[in-house]
Design a protein around this motif. Structure first.
Motif, PDB file in Angstrom:
ATOM      1  N   PRO A 110     -27.613   6.324   0.534  1.00  0.00           N
ATOM      2  CA  PRO A 110     -26.825   6.837  -0.583  1.00  0.00           C
ATOM      3  C   PRO A 110     -27.200   8.294  -0.796  1.00  0.00           C
TER       4      PRO A 110
ATOM      5  N   HIS B 244     -28.553  11.553  -2.193  1.00  0.00           N
ATOM      6  CA  HIS B 244     -29.665  11.604  -3.151  1.00  0.00           C
ATOM      7  C   HIS B 244     -29.428  12.610  -4.269  1.00  0.00           C
TER       8      HIS B 244
ATOM      9  N   HIS C 111     -27.178  13.223  -7.304  1.00  0.00           N
ATOM     10  CA  HIS C 111     -26.206  12.490  -8.123  1.00  0.00           C
ATOM     11  C   HIS C 111     -25.450  13.449  -9.027  1.00  0.00           C
TER      12      HIS C 111
ATOM     13  N   ASN D 191     -23.625  13.472 -12.139  1.00  0.00           N
ATOM     14  CA  ASN D 191     -23.700  12.439 -13.178  1.00  0.00           C
ATOM     15  C   ASN D 191     -22.336  12.002 -13.679  1.00  0.00           C
TER      16      ASN D 191
ATOM     17  N   ASP E 298     -31.201  20.319 -10.029  1.00  0.00           N
ATOM     18  CA  ASP E 298     -31.584  19.465 -11.150  1.00  0.00           C
ATOM     19  C   ASP E 298     -31.878  20.312 -12.385  1.00  0.00           C
TER      20      ASP E 298
ATOM     21  N   ILE F   3     -26.287  17.582 -12.439  1.00  0.00           N
ATOM     22  CA  ILE F   3     -26.773  17.016 -11.178  1.00  0.00           C
ATOM     23  C   ILE F   3     -28.184  16.465 -11.375  1.00  0.00           C
ATOM     24  N   THR F   4     -28.407  15.260 -10.893  1.00  0.00           N
ATOM     25  CA  THR F   4     -29.739  14.686 -10.926  1.00  0.00           C
ATOM     26  C   THR F   4     -30.256  14.586  -9.503  1.00  0.00           C
ATOM     27  N   TRP F   5     -31.421  15.163  -9.292  1.00  0.00           N
ATOM     28  CA  TRP F   5     -32.035  15.111  -7.959  1.00  0.00           C
ATOM     29  C   TRP F   5     -32.882  13.856  -7.876  1.00  0.00           C
TER      30      TRP F   5
END
Lengths: 552, 645
Positions: A470, A472, A474, A476, A528, A536-538
């Protein structure tokens, strides 16, 4: 929980950087001193210790001297000693060497080194003390019981892009630990979750970061002297817009380490640190060092530089945070390695005592903070606690206020409040300065000899990611991203990311969308930090993926 | 309980091999990894175990002590035991000796004593630093067990192995008994990641290390002494291509127009290389000339039959065979072994293409190629005719058959040659000149080097890369012998069953017959190669024989089937026009297409090395260039091939 996939340890350290390895080494020593026979495990997401380590690095060696035996200290793989130390103020065409620099920034006597190599060496010392170091394992999940940390779980592998289990699926391993030490480095994934769950930042100012990019070169004999150190400020940065500068270090064997770091609190949504570094390299005062040389390695990382006031509470029940994950970087010298080592030692003392007393509660672990307050972490960070904040007012006003702080042990009137870096970004329509691309439009064609585009640079980081996993990174909220990040901020991630992970894709109908090339990621975590709206989430990809730094 | 034995090699990470200051690839600084094919075999072993009721997994390797690291990785993936054969005396071993030593280690561990044993050997198809694909076949022959190579995946059903084997243009389903040896391409199930609990287990597992004495290997059987083949010399591969002509323009349309103009004005194709005269063997006064052939004479080739037809590579093989015969004593014969059912007519074709004598084994049971039977027949023919040289096309069959035979004849094999010549070998120490000797040349991995490999045991066996040699001119006037041969067939050699053979469109044969090949590389993947296929089909519509293909990374990513892979480990092609789209131009790819008449490179990155190996270049995004090019093709542009009509 499948018992096959669960292992237990007394202490689990997440991250084999200077903080994690120093924790492990000192903890093994403390256990031995107090007669405790305990298991210490270190897990590292890089495929080998050092693979995700990047630093200047000019090292203050005092902390390592305390950590290691005399023999171990003597064998540290330093590159060379600083032989000259100059600070240059660059203008578009010229350079002016400062006749002096603040004593706190003086480097004479310090060692130039590759932190990759130091960490690999420290890992062997930890292993020699019985510490188990496992590289190539990534974690995204903290395990809790009754709202207290009891361990972590490594990520499941053999999952495809859509998240479906494949034939080579492997469930992650749960590691139960009496105490977990989070030493993940800058913007640690677990540390971020922990801080949020237990509100560990409630008394702290927001953390602010710089993005630092480093290159290692091999150059012809005579380009630079071994041990020569240059720090630059000014060009190509605008004193009122961006805070940062560059460094050039002469290493042995005609190698040169150079880097460029810029505070991520800039407003221009099109500012590009990677490109700025390429512009900087074209300045005659820098280009001369690299003439006829070749690029060997490239890497990037963020640096938490908020200072003392931005540090979270670094402990709660059963868990401690050390090093960059806890924001332990001394400004304005931008040095954190020696503080990471010191933090590791403080943590080790507190953990050893806690386990001896069979009390791993928050109260027991508060001893860690007491030790920090008595250590160089306090003495080197507290007096400059307002440095980064005043610098948000630009180099000149900030510099003046910093001058005052030097006389007042850090106290300062009219200290502006720090704000999160992503809040500092302005929308394209609201940004009134000259956009980055305009400022340097004649300098942004890269010749692939002195200057490089991002994809070529990324090649030199050795980064690799399994395509079957997946993604990596994200996003959100995709719709929100399209509305805010793409439309209002001009897909600023395509500029702030130094590794060409984010592509602002325009299809045939002219519709804009975001394409993510996760395989290029060098784990710097700028996205991030800097993505407007925290869009964006790392997350950590499979263990072993990511850059393969050798000598950064 | 079944034991699954995985053979594994550790290799330098190809992407980390950088050019050193001396111009050679520096492998020493590269990180070591498990050879990619071997990692797929490790996974196949784990998958087999999951289909069985209890199986023991062991992993074996041969190499320096640093290989322990990879053996431990196998343990952390789920293997139970690890063995390493490590001894300085093994240095310099060729593939023959490596296969022999590994088999000896397995025998020492108690395997390979008879056909009623319960074990399976799994291995990678080939290694990235050797690329020969010999060792799995050789281990199977040394242990005397059936084999299936080039497998994509396997199943364990009713105590047998059902395997899917990749063949030219398709696949074959095989049913094998246990024990057997299986080798895997990197296209099946990707290797699992180690678990942390597995890594903890690996930390506490001891790798058993054997030296050669432990497994009773004599010094004369190993290393340089035991190796029937040696690398005689290594030389640089030169490019004879004129400098590239780059297209100028600001849009896809402009760039394509400029390409058309360039192709019209200046033909920029490969200069013809003058054929070298066969070397005269000159005798230095103080050297002794040794003819090691001991009466062996003639050249034997294998005629591969697929779908009732002679495979094109088998015909190509007659070109070097005839040339070699001419370089040897007068009267040296080219014989071809033809095995099949009702193949009399094909025998004539072989004679028309240059064979002096066709040895026919005609048997209804031998319609399809089967390794155990064919290798046994070959051994019998070699015994009867004593050829000095045996040549095979490096097809999936030839690449497993030759090494199996090479063990029977103790002569070893040189894999995947691009040039075959007769020469001499001087041993200055012993003051001996070995002549005449077969010089087999092949590019070595990751380097712009050509290695010359020689062997001292007859028959000297080589496999020749398909597409490297031209098919000889057909001459119906030519006469030759057709000799039937009746081999002894052992019932045991019929144990492997062919369940199904599927040969689809495209793949090997059409790639060799195409006048234009459009190849997509890693840089042409964003549309799943749709534009590549569109360009190929547009050319076909214009009446040009065109095929599409890919580079290795694309196959490794699973976007394209292995049969369409161009390059060192895929196919060598020489079309009239080769269009490389988004291909970076790694040397491994270049060796597979550099003989093409005209090469057109399209890549967004002007620094890619493909441009140093092409005649015409366009720098730009392929998504912009190809639509413009397709449009021109639809309007009648066929890269100058209309003149040939």
């Amino acid at each position: 929980m499948n018992s096959d996939d669960t292992i237990s340890t007394d202490v689990l350290i997440v991250g084999a950087g200077p903080a994690g390895l120093s924790s492990a080494i000192h903890l093994a020593d403390e256990f031995q001193k107090s007669g405790q026979n305990r298991r210490i495990m270190v897990i590292e997401k890089g495929n080998a210790v050092g693979a995700h380590i990047l630093s200047g690095a000019i090292l203050k060696t005092d902390a390592l001297k305390e950590l290691l035996s005399e023999e171990e200290y003597t064998n540290l793989p330093f590159d060379c000693e600083v032989s000259s130390d100059k600070t240059l103020k660059l203008s578009a065409t010229g350079a002016f060497a400062l006749p002096f620099h603040p004593p706190v920034m003086d480097n004479m006597g310090n060692k130039i080194t590759s932190l990759c190599q130091i960490c690999r060496y420290l890992a062997t010392l930890a292993e020699a003390r019985g510490v188990e170091v496992y590289a190539g394992f990534a974690v995204n999940e903290i395990l809790y019981e009754n709202d207290k940390v009891i361990g972590v779980k490594t990520i499941d592998t053999g999952v495809n892009y859509q998240g479906e289990k494949q034939k080579n699926y492997q469930k992650g391993t749960s590691v139960l630990a009496r105490i977990v030490i989070l030493a993940e480095g800058t913007r640690g994934t677990l540390a971020k979750q922990l801080k949020s769950k237990f509100d560990l930042r409630k008394d702290a100012l927001p953390q602010v970061y710089s993005l630092g990019i480093k290159e290692l070169w091999s150059v012809p004999e005579g380009n630079i002297k071994e041990g020569a150190v240059y720090h630059t400020f000014g060009y190509p940065l605008d004193a009122n817009e961006e805070f940062g500068g560059g460094f050039v270090y002469g290493l042995k064997d005609n190698k040169v380490a150079l880097g460029f770091a810029v505070g991520l609190d800039y407003a221009d949504p099109s500012f590009d640190t990677h490109a700025a570094m390429q512009v900087w390299k074209q300045h005659p005062s820098i280009a001369k060092f690299l003439k006829d040389g070749t690029l060997i390695e490239f890497g990037a990382k963020t640096i938490p530089e908020g200072g003392w006031n931005s540090m979270p509470k670094p402990y709660t029940d059963n868990v401690l945070i050390v090093g960059d994950s806890a924001g332990m970087v001394a400004m304005p010298a931008l040095k954190g390695v020696h503080l990471a080592v010191t933090a590791g030692m403080c943590a080790a003392k507190a953990v050893s005592k806690a386990l001896l007393n069979d009390d791993t509660s928050e109260k027991s672990l508060s001893y860690y903070k007491e030790l920090i307050d008595q250590s160089r972490i306090y003495s080197e960070m507290y007096p400059y606690r307002n440095f980064r904040a005043v610098m948000t007012q630009g180099l000149y006003v900030g510099g003046l206020k910093f001058g005052i702080q030097l006389l007042t042990n850090g106290a300062c009137l009219f200290t502006p409040k720090l704000e999160h870096d992503n809040v500092a970004s302005k929308k394209v329509s609201e940004y009134t300065g000259v956009p980055f691309k305009k400022r340097f439009e004649d300098k942004l064609t890269f010749d692939k000899k002195l200057t490089f585009d991002k994809v070529t640079s990324v090649f030199y980081s050795g980064t690799h990611h399994d395509e079957e996993q997946p993604i990596h990174l994200h996003v959100n909220d995709i719709e929100d991203f399209s509305e805010v990040n793409i439309k209002q901020y001009g897909t600023s991630c395509q500029y702030f990311c130094p590794a060409d992970v984010y592509e602002a894709h325009i299809d045939k109908e002219g519709k804009r969308s975001l394409k993510i090339h996760a395989e290029n990621c060098v784990h710097c975590k700028t996205c991030d930090i800097k993505a407007p709206n925290s869009a964006i989430t790392w997350m950590t990809p499979y263990g072993g993926d990511g850059p393969q730094y050798q000598n950064l | 309980m079944t034991t699954i034995i995985s053979l594994m090699k550790q290799v330098p990470l190809p992407s980390q091999m950088r050019m050193g200051e001396d111009g050679l690839m520096d492998r020493t600084k590269a990180k070591s990894i498990i050879n990619v094919d071997c990692s797929f075999a490790l996974e196949a072993g784990l998958q087999l175990k999951s289909m069985m009721k209890g199986a023991k997994l062991i992993v074996c390797s041969m190499g320096p002590p640093s290989f322990e690291q990879s053996l431990k990785t196998a343990i952390s993936m789920g293997y139970d035991e690890a063995y390493l054969l490590s001894d300085r005396r093994l240095g310099g071993s060729d593939t023959f000796t490596t296969g022999f030593a590994l088999s000896r280690m397995l025998k020492h561990l108690g395997f390979g004593k008879g056909l009623n044993e319960d074990f399976i050997v799994v291995a990678g198809r080939q290694t990235s630093d050797g690329d020969t694909a010999h060792v799995p076949s050789q281990v199977a022959e040394n242990l005397g067990i059936p084999q299936a190579t080039f497998l994509e995946n396997v199943e364990f059903k009713n105590s047998t192995i059902i395997a899917r084997r990749i063949i030219e243009g398709g696949y074959q389903m095989l049913k094998l008994p246990i024990p057997c040896t299986l080798s895997f391409t990197p296209t099946g199930i990707p290797p699992r990641r180690p678990t942390l609990s597995g890594a903890v287990k690996a930390r506490n597992t001891q790798v058993t290390v054997f030296n050669t004495d432990d497994i009773h290997l004599e010094d004369s059987q190993i290393g340089l002494l035991g190796s029937p083949t040696i690398v005689a010399k290594v030389s640089s591969i030169r490019s004879e291509r004129a400098p590239i002509i780059m297209s100028q323009g600001h849009s896809g349309e402009e760039l394509v127009k400029d390409l058309m103009k360039n192709m019209k004005s200046g033909k920029n194709s490969l200069e013809a290389i003058s054929k070298k005269e066969a070397k005269k063997v000159e005798m230095p006064s103080d050297s002794e000339k040794v003819d090691f052939r001991n009466g062996a004479s003639g050249i034997l080739t294998w005629a591969e039959v697929a779908n009732g037809k002679l495979s094109r590579p088998s015909l190509e093989l007659l070109t070097p065979a005839v040339n070699l015969a001419h370089s040897l004593e007068e009267g040296t014969k080219v014989r071809t072994l033809l095995i099949g059912s009702n193949v009399q007519e094909l025998a004539k074709e072989l004679i028309y293409h240059g064979s002096d004598e066709v040895i026919i084994v005609d048997d209804a049971r031998l319609q399809e190629y089967r390794i155990l039977l064919f290798s046994s027949i070959f051994a019998q023919v070699i015994k009867a005719y004593k050829p000095e040289i045996a040549l095979f096309a490096a097809t999936t069959a030839g690449r497993e058959l030759a090494p199996r035979i090479g063990v029977k004849t103790k002569s070893g094999v040189t894999a995947d040659c691009t040039a075959l010549e007769i020469g001499e070998h001087r041993d200055n120490k012993k003051k001996i000149v070995y002549a005449p000797i077969l010089e087999s040349r092949r590019p070595t991995y990751g380097e712009s080097k050509l290695a010359t490999i020689i062997g001292f045991v007859c028959p000297q066996i080589s496999t020749a890369r398909a597409g490297t040699f031209e098919v000889p001119k057909r001459d119906e006037e030519k006469e030759g012998l057709i000799t039937p041969f009746t081999p002894e067939l052992n019932e045991q050699d019929f144990v492997t069953e062919i369940l199904e053979t599927h040969r689809g469109e495209g793949g090997l044969s059409s790639l060799f017959e195409a006048d234009v090949i459009v190849t997509g590389g890693r840089g042409a993947l964003s549309d799943d190669m749709i534009l590549i296929k569109e360009l190929a089909s547009a050319l076909n519509t214009q009446g040009v024989k065109c095929e599409w293909a890919s580079s290795r990374p694309v196959v490794d990513l699973g976007v394209c089937e292995y049969a369409r892979q161009i390059g060192q480990t895929g196919k060598t092609v020489r079309p009239k026009v080769y269009i490389a789209v988004g291909v970076s131009g790694a040397i491994q790819h270049i060796v597979g297409m550099k003989e093409s008449e005209s090469i057109i490179a399209i890549n967004k990155n002007a620094k890619e090395s493909i441009f140093a190996n092409a005649d015409f270049g366009i720098v730009g995004e392929y998504e912009d260039i190809l639509p413009a090019l397709i449009k021109e093709v639809k309007n009648g542009f066929v890269f100058g091939l209309d003149k040939d009509k």
